[in-house]
Design an enzyme around this catalytic site. Sequence first.
Site, PDB file in Angstrom:
ATOM      1  N   TYR A   1      -0.490  11.735  14.781  1.00 59.74           N
ATOM      2  CA  TYR A   1       0.224  10.739  13.959  1.00 59.74           C
ATOM      3  C   TYR A   1       0.747   9.604  14.830  1.00 59.74           C
ATOM      4  O   TYR A   1       0.524   8.420  14.537  1.00 59.74           O
ATOM      5  CB  TYR A   1       1.366  11.463  13.235  1.00 59.74           C
ATOM      6  CG  TYR A   1       2.299  10.595  12.424  1.00 59.74           C
ATOM      7  CD1 TYR A   1       1.851   9.848  11.343  1.00 59.74           C
ATOM      8  CD2 TYR A   1       3.677  10.565  12.720  1.00 59.74           C
ATOM      9  CE1 TYR A   1       2.735   9.080  10.580  1.00 59.74           C
ATOM     10  CE2 TYR A   1       4.560   9.804  11.966  1.00 59.74           C
ATOM     11  CZ  TYR A   1       4.085   9.061  10.899  1.00 59.74           C
ATOM     12  OH  TYR A   1       4.958   8.302  10.148  1.00 59.74           O
TER      13      TYR A   1
ATOM     14  N   THR B   1       0.857  -1.187   0.000  1.00 59.93           N
ATOM     15  CA  THR B   1       0.000   0.000   0.000  1.00 59.93           C
ATOM     16  C   THR B   1       0.901   1.249   0.000  1.00 59.93           C
ATOM     17  O   THR B   1       2.044   1.197   0.462  1.00 59.93           O
ATOM     18  CB  THR B   1      -0.947   0.050   1.219  1.00 59.93           C
ATOM     19  OG1 THR B   1      -0.180   0.294   2.401  1.00 59.93           O
ATOM     20  CG2 THR B   1      -1.748  -1.242   1.357  1.00 59.93           C
ATOM     21  N   GLY B   2       0.354   2.322  -0.540  1.00 59.29           N
ATOM     22  CA  GLY B   2       1.160   3.552  -0.636  1.00 59.29           C
ATOM     23  C   GLY B   2       2.303   3.349  -1.622  1.00 59.29           C
ATOM     24  O   GLY B   2       3.422   3.816  -1.405  1.00 59.29           O
ATOM     25  N   ALA B   3       2.000   2.638  -2.736  1.00 60.01           N
ATOM     26  CA  ALA B   3       3.062   2.275  -3.685  1.00 60.01           C
ATOM     27  C   ALA B   3       3.321   3.374  -4.718  1.00 60.01           C
ATOM     28  O   ALA B   3       4.251   3.260  -5.505  1.00 60.01           O
ATOM     29  CB  ALA B   3       2.688   0.973  -4.394  1.00 60.01           C
ATOM     30  N   SER B   4       2.512   4.438  -4.701  1.00 60.05           N
ATOM     31  CA  SER B   4       2.664   5.441  -5.764  1.00 60.05           C
ATOM     32  C   SER B   4       3.830   6.395  -5.523  1.00 60.05           C
ATOM     33  O   SER B   4       4.210   7.144  -6.416  1.00 60.05           O
ATOM     34  CB  SER B   4       1.365   6.251  -5.896  1.00 60.05           C
ATOM     35  OG  SER B   4       1.108   6.929  -4.680  1.00 60.05           O
TER      36      SER B   4
ATOM     37  N   GLY C   1       7.431   7.541  -2.676  1.00 61.88           N
ATOM     38  CA  GLY C   1       8.260   7.343  -1.485  1.00 61.88           C
ATOM     39  C   GLY C   1       8.741   5.914  -1.272  1.00 61.88           C
ATOM     40  O   GLY C   1       9.158   5.217  -2.205  1.00 61.88           O
ATOM     41  N   ILE C   2       8.652   5.480  -0.027  1.00 63.94           N
ATOM     42  CA  ILE C   2       9.196   4.187   0.386  1.00 63.94           C
ATOM     43  C   ILE C   2       8.452   3.040  -0.316  1.00 63.94           C
ATOM     44  O   ILE C   2       9.063   2.075  -0.767  1.00 63.94           O
ATOM     45  CB  ILE C   2       9.086   4.039   1.921  1.00 63.94           C
ATOM     46  CG1 ILE C   2       9.860   5.176   2.606  1.00 63.94           C
ATOM     47  CG2 ILE C   2       9.602   2.683   2.383  1.00 63.94           C
ATOM     48  CD1 ILE C   2       9.523   5.363   4.083  1.00 63.94           C
ATOM     49  N   GLY C   3       7.130   3.162  -0.407  1.00 65.17           N
ATOM     50  CA  GLY C   3       6.333   2.101  -1.023  1.00 65.17           C
ATOM     51  C   GLY C   3       6.710   1.897  -2.476  1.00 65.17           C
ATOM     52  O   GLY C   3       6.814   0.763  -2.955  1.00 65.17           O
TER      53      GLY C   3
END
Length: 290
Positions: A186, A41-44, A46-48
């Site tokens: 956060y 998830t969050g692959a679009s 940064g780290i992902g």
Amino acid sequence: MSTRSRLASAAYSVTMGGPRIKEPQEEELRRAIGGRTVLVTGASAGIGRALALQCGRAGATVALVARREDALAELAEEIRAEGGTVSVHPCDLSDLEALDATAEEVLAAHGHVDVLVNNAARSIRRRVTDSFDRFHDVERTVQLNYLAPVRLMHRVLPGMLEAGDGHIINCLTLGVLATPPKFAAYLGSKAALDAYSRSVAAELVEEGIRVTSAYLPLVRTEMIAPTASYDGAPALTAEQAANMLASAMVDRPRRLAPPAGLLLDAARIVAPTSLLTTGRALQRRFASSH
Ligand SMILES: NC(=O)c1ccc[n+]([C@@H]2O[C@H](COP(=O)([O-])OP(=O)(O)OC[C@H]3O[C@@H](n4cnc5c(N)ncnc54)[C@H](OP(=O)(O)O)[C@@H]3O)[C@@H](O)[C@H]2O)c1
């Protein structure tokens, strides 16, 4: 600033920026995830994004999830161009119904998920005294950083249990161990995910399922770009952070953190007031830029 505060602040900087990053050998990563399905998830960005590329190169089938469809499509092209196998699943994970539909889509496409990386998140940096009219900060961080990863775990765990094997990596932050000021919303959401992960990890170890709490240090991505005080701060690159997560796919530890992070955790237990000093030192250090 007192010497004690300076020392505490310096120690924190080292913790955030100076870990030795374990880089998994390509062959051992290929053995760990080659031919397996990895959902990031969050692959679009940064780290992902960096991790998805690495998984594709290691021969995994990578399922990409994030909101930005065009960025995912571009990444998928890149992975395919390198010979990888990939599927794209645009989704706003804050919407739990959409999340369920996406999980179903991934399971229908690949049959099961072998490795789930709960990486998508949002960070909010705001003083509590500026937050009294912004309860949505808490709701939004809890929704995406806690409820969504837990819901995804619920969606993929039945398949993992049936297979008697599976690995879940929950991306947390060293902040959960160091508790710096101004990140209460956060950190609250990440600490909740941490507690959930550690309890589930203990429960499922006998079933062949591993759950990793990954306490990442500061990483130079879109997430920290709005925080001017981080401009000159030591930080990992997205690729270095992805290396940490890739090494976890090989070793499947319960906890993944730079060595200094684990020391910080021990310090939290034996000398909690020193960590308070660290927090105050940071607050003073960054106060001038905000
Ligand atoms: N950067 C750091 O210093 C740092 C430090 C410690 C821990 N971490 C953790 O590491 C992880 C990755 O952080 P990062 O720095 O790579 O962040 P980033 O560059 O901001 O990327 C965040 C990713 O999450 C996705 N995302 C955001 N909201 C979403 C939503 N509602 N639904 C689906 N996807 C969503 C974004 O894609 P879309 O916008 O396309 O949806 C993007 O792909 C996070 O869990 C973060 O808490 C980061």
